[in-house]
Design an enzyme around this catalytic site. Structure first.
Site, PDB file in Angstrom:
ATOM      1  N   HIS A  18      44.509  45.674  17.405  1.00 51.03           N
ATOM      2  CA  HIS A  18      43.904  46.932  16.936  1.00 51.03           C
ATOM      3  C   HIS A  18      42.480  47.071  17.499  1.00 51.03           C
ATOM      4  O   HIS A  18      42.084  48.143  17.956  1.00 51.03           O
ATOM      5  CB  HIS A  18      43.849  46.953  15.407  1.00 51.03           C
ATOM      6  CG  HIS A  18      45.195  46.952  14.740  1.00 51.03           C
ATOM      7  ND1 HIS A  18      45.514  46.106  13.701  1.00 51.03           N
ATOM      8  CD2 HIS A  18      46.303  47.684  14.978  1.00 51.03           C
ATOM      9  CE1 HIS A  18      46.764  46.330  13.316  1.00 51.03           C
ATOM     10  NE2 HIS A  18      47.272  47.278  14.072  1.00 51.03           N
ATOM     11  N   LYS A  42      55.097  50.734   0.788  1.00 47.87           N
ATOM     12  CA  LYS A  42      55.032  49.499   1.583  1.00 47.87           C
ATOM     13  C   LYS A  42      54.330  48.431   0.766  1.00 47.87           C
ATOM     14  O   LYS A  42      53.245  48.670   0.231  1.00 47.87           O
ATOM     15  CB  LYS A  42      54.197  49.748   2.855  1.00 47.87           C
ATOM     16  CG  LYS A  42      55.006  50.098   4.085  1.00 47.87           C
ATOM     17  CD  LYS A  42      54.109  49.985   5.328  1.00 47.87           C
ATOM     18  CE  LYS A  42      54.769  50.557   6.564  1.00 47.87           C
ATOM     19  NZ  LYS A  42      53.841  50.633   7.700  1.00 47.87           N
ATOM     20  N   ARG A  91      53.119  49.103  22.206  1.00 54.13           N
ATOM     21  CA  ARG A  91      53.396  47.704  22.541  1.00 54.13           C
ATOM     22  C   ARG A  91      54.674  47.541  23.348  1.00 54.13           C
ATOM     23  O   ARG A  91      54.779  46.667  24.173  1.00 54.13           O
ATOM     24  CB  ARG A  91      53.537  46.874  21.255  1.00 54.13           C
ATOM     25  CG  ARG A  91      52.223  46.471  20.656  1.00 54.13           C
ATOM     26  CD  ARG A  91      52.414  45.941  19.266  1.00 54.13           C
ATOM     27  NE  ARG A  91      52.895  46.993  18.394  1.00 54.13           N
ATOM     28  CZ  ARG A  91      52.961  46.907  17.077  1.00 54.13           C
ATOM     29  NH1 ARG A  91      52.610  45.796  16.484  1.00 54.13           N
ATOM     30  NH2 ARG A  91      53.382  47.904  16.353  1.00 54.13           N
TER      31      ARG A  91
HETATM   32  P1  ADP Z   1      51.636  51.488  11.554  1.00 55.48           P
HETATM   33  O1  ADP Z   1      52.017  50.920  10.243  1.00 55.48           O
HETATM   34  O2  ADP Z   1      51.286  52.934  11.538  1.00 55.48           O
HETATM   35  O3  ADP Z   1      52.523  51.097  12.730  1.00 55.48           O
HETATM   36  P2  ADP Z   1      49.814  49.431  12.411  1.00 55.48           P
HETATM   37  O4  ADP Z   1      48.665  49.015  11.559  1.00 55.48           O
HETATM   38  O5  ADP Z   1      50.945  48.468  12.557  1.00 55.48           O
HETATM   39  O6  ADP Z   1      50.253  50.806  11.844  1.00 55.48           O
HETATM   40  O7  ADP Z   1      49.323  49.823  13.866  1.00 55.48           O
HETATM   41  C1  ADP Z   1      48.402  50.867  14.097  1.00 55.48           C
HETATM   42  C2  ADP Z   1      48.359  51.186  15.587  1.00 55.48           C
HETATM   43  O8  ADP Z   1      47.934  50.048  16.308  1.00 55.48           O
HETATM   44  C3  ADP Z   1      49.701  51.556  16.185  1.00 55.48           C
HETATM   45  O9  ADP Z   1      49.493  52.551  17.171  1.00 55.48           O
HETATM   46  C4  ADP Z   1      50.180  50.299  16.830  1.00 55.48           C
HETATM   47  O10 ADP Z   1      51.039  50.557  17.931  1.00 55.48           O
HETATM   48  C5  ADP Z   1      48.870  49.728  17.302  1.00 55.48           C
HETATM   49  N1  ADP Z   1      48.954  48.272  17.428  1.00 55.48           N
HETATM   50  C6  ADP Z   1      49.457  47.402  16.545  1.00 55.48           C
HETATM   51  N2  ADP Z   1      49.404  46.136  16.997  1.00 55.48           N
HETATM   52  C7  ADP Z   1      48.869  46.216  18.246  1.00 55.48           C
HETATM   53  C8  ADP Z   1      48.579  45.274  19.276  1.00 55.48           C
HETATM   54  N3  ADP Z   1      48.860  43.988  19.124  1.00 55.48           N
HETATM   55  N4  ADP Z   1      48.004  45.718  20.403  1.00 55.48           N
HETATM   56  C9  ADP Z   1      47.731  47.045  20.550  1.00 55.48           C
HETATM   57  N5  ADP Z   1      48.012  47.997  19.639  1.00 55.48           N
HETATM   58  C10 ADP Z   1      48.564  47.592  18.503  1.00 55.48           C
END
Ligand code: ADP
Length: 148
Positions: A18, A42, A91
Site C-alpha cells: 500500500h 468483514k 497485483r
Molecule cells: P480492498 O479490501 O478494497 O481490496 P485492500 O486494503 O486490500 O483493499 O487494498 C487497497 C488497494 O491496495 C487495492 O487497490 C489493492 O489492489 C492495493 N494493494 C493491496 N496490496 C498491494 C500490494 N502488495 N502492492 C500494491 N498494491 C496493493
C-alpha cells in the site's frame, strides 16, 4: 485546480505494498486521501480508528497525504473531498476484472476516473489477508509493514 486522488481500501493492516502505491502516486497528484473503508460485514483485525491512527502516524511528515475513515461509496467520499481520481493497485489478473467493473461503474456514476498502478513485482504477493494470518499465528511481519 488541485488534483486529488482517493486511495481506498480496507488497509487491515496497511502494508508495504500500500505504501508503495501512495509513494508512486504522490508525483501524479497534489493530494492523496487514504480512505479507510469501514465494512461491518468483514471481520477485521484492527478497528477503523486503529487503522486511521497507524496510517496517519506514518504520513505525519507528508502534508499531501490525509487519512479518513468512511462507510459509504468511494465516489461519495470523492465528492466530499473534491477528488477527481481514485487510485488503486493492480497485483494480478485476479484483481483486474474486479477493478475494471468497479472503475467503469464509478466513472459512469460520477465521472471520477480510476488510475491503476501495477504493483512492484516484489510486493505482488503481499496482501493484508496474508499478513493478518501471519499475525494470528504469532509470526514476525515487520518486513511487510512500512517503517515509521
Ligand atoms: P480492498 O479490501 O478494497 O481490496 P485492500 O486494503 O486490500 O483493499 O487494498 C487497497 C488497494 O491496495 C487495492 O487497490 C489493492 O489492489 C492495493 N494493494 C493491496 N496490496 C498491494 C500490494 N502488495 N502492492 C500494491 N498494491 C496493493
Amino acid at each position: 485546480m488541485k488534483k486529488i486522488a482517493i486511495f481506498p481500501g480496507s488497509f487491515d493492516p496497511f502494508t508495504v505494498g500500500h505504501a508503495s502505491i501512495v509513494e508512486r502516486g504522490l508525483p501524479m497528484f497534489d493530494e492523496i486521501v487514504i480512505g479507510v473503508g469501514i465494512n461491518e460485514n468483514k471481520r477485521a483485525l484492527y478497528s477503523p480508528e486503529e487503522r486511521v491512527k497507524a496510517i496517519s502516524e506514518l504520513y505525519a511528515g507528508e502534508p499531501r497525504v490525509r487519512v479518513v475513515a468512511y462507510n459509504d461509496l468511494t465516489i461519495d467520499l470523492a465528492r466530499r473531498e473534491g477528488a477527481q481520481f481514485i487510485l488503486r493497485g493492480l497485483r494480478s489478473v485476479k484483481d483486474f476484472e474486479y477493478e475494471r467493473d468497479i472503475a467503469n461503474m464509478n466513472q459512469r456514476l460520477s465521472g471520477v476516473e480510476t488510475v491503476l498502478l501495477f504493483t512492484e513485482p516484489h510486493y505482488s504477493s503481499i496482501s493484508s489477508s496474508v499478513v493478518r494470518e501471519l499475525i494470528a499465528f504469532g509470526k514476525d511481519v515487520t518486513d511487510f509493514l512500512p517503517r515509521k
